[in-house]
Design a protein around this motif. Sequence first.
Motif, PDB file in Angstrom:
ATOM      1  N   THR A  85      45.503  44.231  43.124  1.00  0.00           N
ATOM      2  CA  THR A  85      44.077  44.375  42.880  1.00  0.00           C
ATOM      3  C   THR A  85      43.536  42.954  42.759  1.00  0.00           C
ATOM      4  O   THR A  85      43.975  42.193  41.899  1.00  0.00           O
ATOM      5  CB  THR A  85      43.811  45.153  41.577  1.00  0.00           C
ATOM      6  N   ALA A  86      42.617  42.599  43.656  1.00  0.00           N
ATOM      7  CA  ALA A  86      42.094  41.228  43.677  1.00  0.00           C
ATOM      8  C   ALA A  86      40.738  41.208  44.373  1.00  0.00           C
ATOM      9  O   ALA A  86      40.328  42.200  44.968  1.00  0.00           O
ATOM     10  CB  ALA A  86      43.078  40.312  44.392  1.00  0.00           C
ATOM     11  N   ASP A  87      40.090  40.051  44.327  1.00  0.00           N
ATOM     12  CA  ASP A  87      38.790  39.899  44.982  1.00  0.00           C
ATOM     13  C   ASP A  87      38.922  39.622  46.478  1.00  0.00           C
ATOM     14  O   ASP A  87      38.071  40.019  47.261  1.00  0.00           O
ATOM     15  CB  ASP A  87      37.987  38.768  44.335  1.00  0.00           C
ATOM     16  N   ASN A  88      39.995  38.897  46.870  1.00  0.00           N
ATOM     17  CA  ASN A  88      40.148  38.516  48.274  1.00  0.00           C
ATOM     18  C   ASN A  88      41.599  38.136  48.579  1.00  0.00           C
ATOM     19  O   ASN A  88      42.426  38.033  47.668  1.00  0.00           O
ATOM     20  CB  ASN A  88      39.198  37.367  48.626  1.00  0.00           C
ATOM     21  N   LYS A  89      41.884  37.897  49.858  1.00  0.00           N
ATOM     22  CA  LYS A  89      43.245  37.550  50.284  1.00  0.00           C
ATOM     23  C   LYS A  89      43.709  36.217  49.713  1.00  0.00           C
ATOM     24  O   LYS A  89      44.889  36.048  49.414  1.00  0.00           O
ATOM     25  CB  LYS A  89      43.323  37.502  51.813  1.00  0.00           C
ATOM     26  N   THR A  90      42.788  35.295  49.554  1.00  0.00           N
ATOM     27  CA  THR A  90      43.147  33.985  49.000  1.00  0.00           C
ATOM     28  C   THR A  90      43.702  34.121  47.590  1.00  0.00           C
ATOM     29  O   THR A  90      44.688  33.473  47.225  1.00  0.00           O
ATOM     30  CB  THR A  90      41.916  33.044  49.007  1.00  0.00           C
ATOM     31  N   GLU A  91      43.095  34.991  46.800  1.00  0.00           N
ATOM     32  CA  GLU A  91      43.567  35.227  45.435  1.00  0.00           C
ATOM     33  C   GLU A  91      44.975  35.826  45.451  1.00  0.00           C
ATOM     34  O   GLU A  91      45.845  35.407  44.679  1.00  0.00           O
ATOM     35  CB  GLU A  91      42.584  36.157  44.714  1.00  0.00           C
ATOM     36  N   VAL A  92      45.232  36.773  46.348  1.00  0.00           N
ATOM     37  CA  VAL A  92      46.563  37.366  46.474  1.00  0.00           C
ATOM     38  C   VAL A  92      47.564  36.290  46.883  1.00  0.00           C
ATOM     39  O   VAL A  92      48.660  36.198  46.320  1.00  0.00           O
ATOM     40  CB  VAL A  92      46.561  38.526  47.499  1.00  0.00           C
ATOM     41  N   ASP A  93      47.197  35.467  47.837  1.00  0.00           N
ATOM     42  CA  ASP A  93      48.072  34.385  48.279  1.00  0.00           C
ATOM     43  C   ASP A  93      48.424  33.449  47.122  1.00  0.00           C
ATOM     44  O   ASP A  93      49.571  33.021  46.985  1.00  0.00           O
ATOM     45  CB  ASP A  93      47.409  33.608  49.414  1.00  0.00           C
ATOM     46  N   GLN A  94      47.469  33.169  46.272  1.00  0.00           N
ATOM     47  CA  GLN A  94      47.730  32.309  45.109  1.00  0.00           C
ATOM     48  C   GLN A  94      48.738  32.941  44.155  1.00  0.00           C
ATOM     49  O   GLN A  94      49.593  32.244  43.602  1.00  0.00           O
ATOM     50  CB  GLN A  94      46.421  31.992  44.386  1.00  0.00           C
TER      51      GLN A  94
END
Length: 96
Positions: A53-62
């Motif tokens: 659960t995240a705002d965007n793919k960049t957040e998941v990547d982090q």
Amino acid sequence: MKKFQAIIHFEMDDEFMTFIPPHRTYINYLINKNIIESYAVSMESQTIWITFTADNKTEVDQYLTKSPLYKYWTYSIEELYVYDSQLYRLPTVQLN
């Protein structure tokens, strides 16, 4: 917040297993913070599926880059349009 599926393929070597305990600690932390919805591993295909659960793919990547196992991974991140499971359903009514 959106749902994302990380599909991770990994390669194991002798050192890989030493990173499993700190990796599990990190995964458990993310599960407890409701960042990870589900986590599954197949040793047969050496694949991991993680629903975030995240705002965007960049957040998941982090989140992924912070794992102790990161150097063993190649992965893709996909935004999920529909995510349904038994956990989102109302409990079955049981008459006494």
